[in-house]
Design a protein around this motif. Structure first.
Motif, PDB file in Angstrom:
ATOM      1  N   UNK A  14       0.844  -1.223   0.000  1.00  0.00           N
ATOM      2  CA  UNK A  14       0.000   0.000   0.000  1.00  0.00           C
ATOM      3  C   UNK A  14       0.867   1.258   0.000  1.00  0.00           C
ATOM      4  N   UNK A  15       2.123   1.102   0.461  1.00  0.00           N
ATOM      5  CA  UNK A  15       3.064   2.268   0.417  1.00  0.00           C
ATOM      6  C   UNK A  15       3.740   2.353  -0.946  1.00  0.00           C
ATOM      7  N   UNK A  16       3.422   1.388  -1.800  1.00  0.00           N
ATOM      8  CA  UNK A  16       4.050   1.388  -3.130  1.00  0.00           C
ATOM      9  C   UNK A  16       5.346   0.627  -3.175  1.00  0.00           C
ATOM     10  N   UNK A  17       5.694  -0.061  -2.078  1.00  0.00           N
ATOM     11  CA  UNK A  17       6.958  -0.791  -2.047  1.00  0.00           C
ATOM     12  C   UNK A  17       6.846  -2.130  -2.766  1.00  0.00           C
ATOM     13  N   UNK A  18       7.914  -2.525  -3.425  1.00  0.00           N
ATOM     14  CA  UNK A  18       7.965  -3.872  -4.011  1.00  0.00           C
ATOM     15  C   UNK A  18       8.132  -4.854  -2.856  1.00  0.00           C
ATOM     16  N   UNK A  19       7.165  -5.759  -2.717  1.00  0.00           N
ATOM     17  CA  UNK A  19       7.217  -6.675  -1.561  1.00  0.00           C
ATOM     18  C   UNK A  19       6.571  -8.000  -1.932  1.00  0.00           C
TER      19      UNK A  19
END
Ligand code: GLU
Length: 444
Positions: A439-444
């Motif tokens: 949701x923070x836009x991080x690749x995970x």
């Protein structure tokens, strides 16, 4: 009477959808009534047959579930064919001919130019012993023809109904070539008699052969089996498939990720009155098989139907059936994962991408970070089965977004894709921590 059928492929290439359909219909007909299926490798042509192709045929049949009860090689049965040939010679039904291919061709042209049917004129039958001896002295070796009775040969075809061939309109077939090679016609009949074959099931391109072969069955004193000649396969465009069959090998379809049950359900049901649906098992397909469901018109082979059946087979696959394959792909993320993703599979290999959605890493697609920030604040502490419903209704209340405007940004952020499995089933699998990061836009 117990049914016994045979599939007699030549090991000169890999199996394709055309010959596998013949194998399959034989198998379904026999196994639907507790009968036996014989695999008979037609390898009398030693120059063209290879052990690799023979193994390929066995691998393909085994993979499809077409297990055989008996297996034979025609190349090990030459003494039986020689014995039958002697009996036919003694009965005056097999006679030596010395014409070369060019001579025969010339005669055919003359016949055609006179408006006569281009059938063999039996000139060799009139040769005297002295003429034969002279030809042999010249170094000519005979080929051997079967002397047809020239009559209406009739049979009740399981697929076509009443069938008739007028053997008077045919050339006497060559059974043994000049180099001693047995052409398929005689070995096939000898084996059908020796092996107690009750039904010969093959494509309608063999109808004329059947006329001659019934005469050979009779000449050898064997019981004449029942016959079924199936309409041939045509492509989605209605054109004959025969020339394109090479590109439709079972080995390639296997590499492309088709399920055996989808292939056999498709080939077993096209051209029949049964609905084109995937069967629970190949035995179930056999239990429901009947020739009277088969029409007289060609069976339409459309890869779009196969794709649909393949997806259907995967959607119905139990976790127990899928698990060994998931494990082999290092994608066994449990029963809930399988149940979440299977409705989205076209090919089994698609699970790899879907597993990546669950365990990462994927790159979120973010269009409105502000919206996602607000959604993140509302993320339930426990991502259980009801979490998606509770979360999205909270996001809806706070943001006023609904429908696609509510769900699509969350799907894009959480999966990186616009389409995919049911989000309510996915979110417990992805887990809170990974969801928060995405949701923070991080690749995970
Ligand atoms: N080997 C033959 C073919 O593939 C067998 C035909 C038959 O079933 O009798 O055409």
């Amino acid at each position: 009477m117990s049914v016994k059928v045979r599939f007699a492929p030549s090991p000169t290439g890999r199996l394709h959808v055309g010959n596998v359909r013949t194998a399959l219909v034989n198998w379904l007909f026999a196994k639907g009534q507790g009968g036996q299926f014989v695999l008979r490798i037609d390898d009398t042509d030693l120059a063209r047959s290879t052990p690799e192709f023979e193994r390929g045929i066995e691998d393909d049949l085994t993979w499809l579930g077409l297990v055989w009860d008996e297996r034979h090689n025609q190349s090990k049965r030459f003494d039986r064919y020689a014995d039958a040939a002697e009996r036919l010679k003694a009965a005056g039904r097999l006679y030596p001919c010395y014409e070369t291919a060019e001579e025969l061709d010339r005669r055919r042209k003359v016949q055609l130019s006179r408006g006569l049917p281009p059938i063999y004129d039996r000139a060799a039958l009139k040769l005297t012993d002295a003429e034969r001896a002279r030809l042999e002295a010249e170094g000519r070796r005979p080929h051997w023809r079967f002397k047809l009775e020239g009559k209406r040969v009739a049979w009740e075809d399981l697929s076509r109904g009443h069938a008739e061939v007028d053997t008077a309109s045919m050339s006497d077939p060559v059974l043994i070539r000049e180099d001693g090679l047995y052409l398929y016609t005689l070995p096939s009949v000898v084996d059908d008699i020796d092996m107690g074959i009750t039904h010969v099931i093959r494509g309608e391109d063999h109808v004329t052969n059947t006329g001659a072969q019934i005469e050979i069955f009779e000449a050898l004193g064997g019981p004449v089996p029942g016959f079924a000649h199936m309409p041939l396969l045509v492509g989605a465009d209605g054109e004959a498939l025969s020339k394109r069959l090479g590109s439709l090998s079972i080995a390639e379809m296997r590499d492309q990720g088709y399920e055996p049950i989808a292939i056999v359900s498709h080939l077993g049901r096209i051209g029949t009155s049964d609905p084109l649906e995937v069967a629970a098992s190949i035995q179930a397909l056999g239990d429901s098989f009947a020739f009277d469901k088969m029409g007289r018109s060609p069976a339409r082979y459309d890869v779009a139907d196969l794709d649909r059946l393949n997806a259907q087979a995967l959607h119905a696959m139990s976790y127990e059936a899928a698990q060994p394959r998931l494990r082999a792909m290092d994608c066994d993320l449990g029963r809930d994962f399988w149940d979440a993703v299977r409705p989205n599979l076209q090919k089994f290999a698609d699970v790899a991408d879907l597993a990546r959605i669950v365990r990462g890493p994927i790159t979120p697609v973010v269009e409105d970070q502000g919206f996602l920030d607000r959604a993140a604040e509302l993320l339930p502490s426990d991502m259980d089965a009801g979490a998606w419903g509770a979360w999205t209704s909270a996001v809806k209340d706070v943001t006023g977004a609904k429908g696609k405007a509510l769900f699509m940004p969350l799907r894009l952020a959480l999966t990186g894709q616009a389409h995919g499995p049911d989000m309510a089933m996915l979110v417990p699998l992805i887990g809170r921590e990974r969801i928060a990061r995405r949701l923070k836009g991080e690749t995970a």
